[in-house]
Every structure is written in C-alpha cells, then in structure tokens.
Design an enzyme around this catalytic site. Structure first.
Site, mmCIF file in Angstrom:
data_model
loop_
_atom_site.group_PDB
_atom_site.id
_atom_site.type_symbol
_atom_site.label_atom_id
_atom_site.label_comp_id
_atom_site.label_asym_id
_atom_site.label_seq_id
_atom_site.Cartn_x
_atom_site.Cartn_y
_atom_site.Cartn_z
ATOM 1 N N SER A 1 -1.053 0.920 -10.863
ATOM 2 C CA SER A 1 -1.660 1.264 -9.583
ATOM 3 C C SER A 1 -2.792 0.339 -9.343
ATOM 4 O O SER A 1 -2.662 -0.626 -8.982
ATOM 5 C CB SER A 1 -2.097 2.824 -9.822
ATOM 6 O OG SER A 1 -2.489 3.131 -8.380
ATOM 7 N N HIS A 2 -4.134 1.007 -9.192
ATOM 8 C CA HIS A 2 -5.208 0.200 -8.657
ATOM 9 C C HIS A 2 -5.976 -0.512 -9.808
ATOM 10 O O HIS A 2 -6.700 -1.408 -9.507
ATOM 11 C CB HIS A 2 -6.276 1.520 -8.176
ATOM 12 C CG HIS A 2 -6.795 2.254 -9.354
ATOM 13 N ND1 HIS A 2 -6.443 3.323 -9.486
ATOM 14 C CD2 HIS A 2 -7.928 2.136 -10.132
ATOM 15 C CE1 HIS A 2 -6.743 4.029 -10.625
ATOM 16 N NE2 HIS A 2 -7.671 3.330 -11.007
ATOM 17 N N ASP B 1 -3.242 0.354 -1.993
ATOM 18 C CA ASP B 1 -3.748 -0.037 -3.682
ATOM 19 C C ASP B 1 -2.288 -0.897 -4.124
ATOM 20 O O ASP B 1 -1.366 -0.809 -3.296
ATOM 21 C CB ASP B 1 -4.274 1.063 -4.389
ATOM 22 C CG ASP B 1 -3.091 1.960 -4.629
ATOM 23 O OD1 ASP B 1 -2.198 2.047 -3.845
ATOM 24 O OD2 ASP B 1 -3.163 2.434 -5.857
ATOM 25 N N ASP C 1 0.101 0.083 -5.809
ATOM 26 C CA ASP C 1 1.438 0.856 -5.650
ATOM 27 C C ASP C 1 1.602 1.627 -4.536
ATOM 28 O O ASP C 1 2.418 2.263 -4.453
ATOM 29 C CB ASP C 1 1.643 1.579 -7.113
ATOM 30 C CG ASP C 1 0.724 2.875 -7.097
ATOM 31 O OD1 ASP C 1 -0.421 2.688 -6.819
ATOM 32 O OD2 ASP C 1 1.072 3.838 -7.666
ATOM 33 N N ASP D 1 0.125 4.171 -3.047
ATOM 34 C CA ASP D 1 -0.081 5.451 -2.779
ATOM 35 C C ASP D 1 -1.652 5.809 -2.321
ATOM 36 O O ASP D 1 -1.883 6.987 -2.009
ATOM 37 C CB ASP D 1 0.190 6.355 -4.133
ATOM 38 C CG ASP D 1 -0.813 5.940 -5.241
ATOM 39 O OD1 ASP D 1 -1.420 5.015 -5.234
ATOM 40 O OD2 ASP D 1 -0.421 6.487 -6.346
ATOM 41 N N ARG D 2 -2.407 4.815 -2.400
ATOM 42 C CA ARG D 2 -3.570 4.992 -1.740
ATOM 43 C C ARG D 2 -3.850 4.465 -0.231
ATOM 44 O O ARG D 2 -3.213 3.541 0.072
ATOM 45 C CB ARG D 2 -4.926 4.378 -2.408
ATOM 46 C CG ARG D 2 -4.783 4.907 -3.956
ATOM 47 C CD ARG D 2 -6.006 4.646 -4.626
ATOM 48 N NE ARG D 2 -6.044 4.990 -6.054
ATOM 49 C CZ ARG D 2 -7.201 5.315 -6.871
ATOM 50 N NH1 ARG D 2 -8.107 4.897 -6.316
ATOM 51 N NH2 ARG D 2 -7.143 5.731 -8.049
ATOM 52 N N LYS E 1 0.946 10.976 -3.595
ATOM 53 C CA LYS E 1 0.325 10.400 -2.556
ATOM 54 C C LYS E 1 0.792 9.442 -2.038
ATOM 55 O O LYS E 1 1.497 8.592 -2.537
ATOM 56 C CB LYS E 1 -1.426 10.534 -3.055
ATOM 57 C CG LYS E 1 -1.498 9.252 -4.047
ATOM 58 C CD LYS E 1 -3.212 9.314 -4.303
ATOM 59 C CE LYS E 1 -3.496 8.189 -5.291
ATOM 60 N NZ LYS E 1 -3.317 8.561 -6.761
#
Ligand code: VG1
Ligand code: CO
Length: 543
Positions: free
Chosen positions: A113-114, A277, A279, A281-282, A376
């Site tokens: 992710s991030h 981000d 992946d 989701d943000r 998300k």
C-alpha cells in the site's frame, strides 16, 4: 499435472498487522518465505477446491515473480479458476470488486500500500474473503498460527503463465483467466455515479489534477477522467505505475505529496486536485489554496451520499475508525444516522457493511468507502466528491466551510513518528497504559484530563471483542488525544498521535491547525514523554 509437496520450515515473523503481512522486500524474497505464507492462508481455509481465486497487486517490485509463485500454488491447491489482472496488476478496490462480481472464494492482493516499494522498499500480501473484505481478525490469527508451524507447501512444475495478454490459459487442472485490470472496476463506477453529469462538469471548463504517484491508479484514472469524462490529456499525472514508484513515497499526505500541495497553493492551481496511494485505496483532496482534511471529507460524504441515486434510501448508518475526527458524528446526529466507532483498519468495517448497519465508512488516514465493495476506495471517493461538487455547484473550500458553519470545525491532525526503536515505542505505550488509572482528574501541561482508557471494540455483528486498540485521553474541554502504534510498518515502530478539538467560534475557523492544537501537542509530549523517550522533537509526518 505434476503437483509436488515441498518441505519447508516456519519463519517466526509471519504475523499480520493492520492490513496483511508487510515486510521488507528482501525478507519476502527469502527462500520459501512467500510460499510458507500463501500455504498458511490456504491451510486456514476450507472448501475452496474447484472455486475461484482473484489475484493481483499494485505492480511494485517483485509483484510479477510473486504472482507466478502464487498461480502455481493456487493450481496445486486445486482452485478451479484463478482470475488475475493483466501484467499482474489490480488496485486493492478493483480486486475487492472482482471477488464480489465473480463470486470468488477470495483473493490474494499483493501490496504494501502506502509503504515505499523497490528492492530496498516494502512488499506485502493480504487475503480477502468472499465478500471482498480483508480477512477478519479471527482468520488472520489462524493464518499466523499456521505459519508458525508450517512444514510443507504445494506447487506444480509448470512454465510461467504469460500475464501480458488477456485470455484464458490452463495451469495444471486450473483455468487462469487474465483480464483487463481496469474494465470491470470502471464499469462499476459508471453504475454508481452519473457520468453524464460529471462529463458536463468537465465540459464547463472545470480543471483538475489527479496524481497517481507513479502507482497503481494511473491506468484507472486515465480511463475514468481523460477517456470517459473528457478531462484534457495531462489531467492525470505520474500516471505510469513504476516498480519503485519512481522513488516517490506513495502515501498521499501533506508531507509525501508536498509537490501537489505546493502546486495547489499557486495562483495557477486547478479547481480540484486529488491523489491516491500505492494500491489505490486512499484519496487526498485539495482545492485551490485549500487542503481538505480526510475526516472532514468523510463528514461531507455522510451529508451528501443520498444525493447519488445509487445510495437512495440506503444510507443505513456511518462508521469511522476511533482515531478519525468526530466531524462525521455531528452529521450522523443531525441526520439521525447510527454511528459506529471501530478500531483502525478496514477489516473492522466488513461486518457492519454486510449487515447493512452502515453505508459509508472512513478513516483519518485518507480512507473512505461504502457498501459498493469491502475495501476503502480512492477513486470512488474522488468521483463521489466530484459528484457532490457537480450537484451543489460548490467548491472544495465552500463545502468544507458549509460543514464547519453547520456543526463547528473539528481541528484535527495526526502526528506520525516513523522509524522509532521498537523497544522505545513499546515502552512508551506500556508506561502510559500503566498510568491510565491515575490520570483522570490530573492537570498536565495546563490541561485537565477527564477520561483515560484503552479503546476496546465489541463487534455488534460477530460479538467478538478486540482490545488494546489505542490509548484515548479526553480532556475537560472535550478535546481528545489518542496514541497508538502503527501496524503496517516493516521495521522499527511508528507512533501515531491523533489530535481533535471542536471549535464553535466561527472567528477561529481560519486559524492554523497546528497552532490551534499547540497546547494539546505539548500536553501529549509531556504526558507520554515522547521527546525524552524517543529523542524526537518533531514528528516525521503531520497531517
Ligand atoms: C495505517 C492507517 C490505517 C489504515 C492502514 C492501511 O495503519 O493508520 O488507518 O487502515 O494504514 O492502509 P497503521 O496501523 O499504520 O496506523 V493502506 O492504504 O496502507 O492499506
Ligand atoms: Co493503500
């Protein structure tokens, strides 16, 4: 087909955190490391033989190699069909959607992710269940337990599958279906939102920048904004996913997306900017000279969700993670919506969404989502905000001010101290927990503590209890300070301190966030002895 059992020995550190297993890439690439974990996931599940598995990742370094390993293991473990994104790429929300759409047994998502990527960066993997939601706590615990004793995994001898071309291939007795990574997700967004209204927004000269941070959302955003909604070419920047994210830290916030923030502070800024981000989701949303705090975004979403026909009559309730600001609480009260407060991490929203207790949920860490999937969803959040702007004709700043004038402004900020010594961080938390009983009534750094406790969550659907989810200090003026340790890092520790203060006086709405919280920040440092225990006088990231 040549299925073989490979003997292995356990690794002691395969414990899942806030969102799956995240490690340094070099750790993940150790012999049998990934295999051990994947087999531990399969060994913790029942009845998947012949069923469908979705796999894909955010395209970071090691994604392709990891996928080939997983495909062979899934075939050897007798999944009937494996759906994989072209070139092994799927955003996290797209993977969650595919699991639901194709009624898969579950999915493996490769992403940290991030966290930064590359050979020296991080790699991650998580399992999502048939609803598309991250594995619940009970399953992640079972997977980690299994990983602690694993002694063999299954794989097959077969050549790599060509993931560059969409099509159906056989791998042993399993079918591998390579699909376009973007189409299903984009089609779903077209079902949820009114694209003709959004198109008119862009036709009216509305200008936008979407920064994909060289991560997974680039191709999705290009298709959505430039191809379907008619935004000019160049609206999406940093649009090509790179294995190391071009050296960018793919976490959209005021520190790691400073280039975008600076751009929005210029007179030439577009009407709207957003970023996502690693992946996808943000989301981060900005207007000209205006940063929209994600907690305020969640409150605005709660206020306007029912203006989108897809949600008519379905706004059952809302949820936020505990450290997220209380801005959305006021909206819920005003609209008589049930409000749930969960621990940090998306896995806690799944049951509430499934049980139709909530339609919308979010976190202060730039996360928001709805029942449309079980993760998300950064691009969904951007499309929702654009829909609200199109519906109301209001700018980002106007929507935020409208919220503040209605409910008061909740000044909030998260301070993250990254790269701490893990023992120092653990000691700091333990010392604070030990002092909790004596803190109420005490005045420290000029502020009086009203309540002091550790947050514990009773899931109203599964009735499971999850304890030790952060230390909450409520002050006499109702301000709040929360302390917790991050569960997504791959080395050392990150301390997160979350600040909240409700201000009703409209004359103070334009005040600087950090100045408004300054006494709380001093209080937190004093009560938790942050600088003396960690040697840090300032956080790494302030949002
Ligand atoms: C962080 C955020 C949390 C989020 C999680 C996963 O967790 O605080 O809100 O759900 O990352 O987000 P932690 O444990 O580091 O505070 V993502 O976009 O990295 O999957
Ligand atoms: Co993410």
């Amino acid at each position: 087909m040549d299925i073989k059992a490979v003997k292995t020995t356990p690794y002691a550190d395969q414990i899942m955190g806030t969102s799956g297993l995240r490690k340094k890439t070099a750790v993940m690439r150790q012999p049998h490391y990934l295999e051990n974990f994947v087999q531990s996931v399969f060994d913790s599940l029942d009845g998947f033989e012949g069923k469908t598995l979705v796999v894909g990742g955010d395209g970071r370094y090691f994604n392709k190699e990891a996928l080939q390993i997983i495909l062979k293991m899934a075939a050897a473990n007798q999944f009937g069909k494996i759906i994989v994104g072209q070139n092994g790429v799927l955003s996290t929300p797209a993977a969650s959607h595919l699991i639901r759409k194709y009624q898969a047994f579950g999915g493996l998502i490769l992403s940290a992710s991030h966290n930064p990527g590359g050979a020296d960066g991080d790699f991650g993997i998580k399992f999502n269940i048939h609803t598309g939601a991250p594995a619940p706590q009970i399953l992640t615990a079972a997977i980690s337990d299994r990983a602690a004793e694993i002694d063999r995994y299954w794989t097959i001898e077969a050549p790599d599958v060509d993931l560059s071309v969409v099509g159906t291939y056989m791998l042993g007795a399993s079918e591998v279906v390579v699909i376009d990574s973007v189409s299903d997700y984009v089609a779903y967004m077209q079902e949820i939102f009114d694209f003709s209204t959004l198109k008119k927004l862009f036709q009216s000269g509305f200008s936008m920048t979407f920064d994909a941070m060289n991560a997974v959302t680039g191709p999705y955003a290009k298709r959505l904004f430039e191809e379907l909604l008619g935004a000019p070419t160049g609206t999406v920047v940093n649009a090509i996913p790179l294995p190391d994210f071009g050296g960018l830290h793919p976490e959209p916030n005021l520190t790691y997306a400073k280039h975008l923030v600076d751009r929005m502070m210029q007179p030439s800024a577009p009407d709207f900017a957003a970023a996502s981000d690693g992946d996808g989701d943000r989301f981060m949303i900005l207007g000209p000279s205006f940063f929209l705090n994600p907690s305020d975004a969640l409150a605005i979403f709660a206020d306007y969700l029912d203006t989108v026909p897809f949600y008519h009559g379905k706004v059952y309730g809302v949820a936020r993670s505990m450290p997220t600001s209380v801005a959305v609480d006021a909206v819920a009260r005003r609209r008589s919506l049930p409000l749930y407060e969960t621990p940090t991490g998306w896995k806690f929203f799944g049951n509430l969404l499934d049980a139709k207790k909530i339609a919308l949920c979010g976190e202060e860490s730039f996360g928001a989502g709805s029942f449309h999937i079980r993760e998300k969803d950064g691009l969904w959040a951007v499309l929702l905000f654009l829909s609200i702007m199109a519906e109301t004709g209001k700018s980002v700043s106007q929507l935020a001010h409208e919220l503040w004038h209605r409910d008061g402004r909740v000044f909030c900020s998260t301070h993250s101290y990254e790269g701490l010594d893990a023992n120092d961080a653990a000691d700091l938390m333990h010392a604070l927990v030990d002092r909790l009983p004596e803190l109420p009534g005490q005045t420290i750094a000029g502020l009086t503590i009203d309540q002091a406790f550790e947050f514990s969550y009773d899931d109203p659907v599964s009735c499971e209890t999850t304890a030790h989810q952060g230390i909450c200090l409520y002050l006499a003026d109702k301000s709040r300070v929360v302390f917790r340790l991050s569960g997504t890092g791959s080395s050392g520790a990150t301390l997160r301190v979350y600040y909240n203060r409700l201000v009703q006086d409209t004359m103070r709405f334009e005040a600087d966030v950090q100045e408004t919280l300054a006494d709380l920040i001093t209080f937190a440092d004093t009560v938790a002895e942050i600088s003396s225990r960690t040697g840090r006088t300032a956080p790494t990231v302030r949002t």
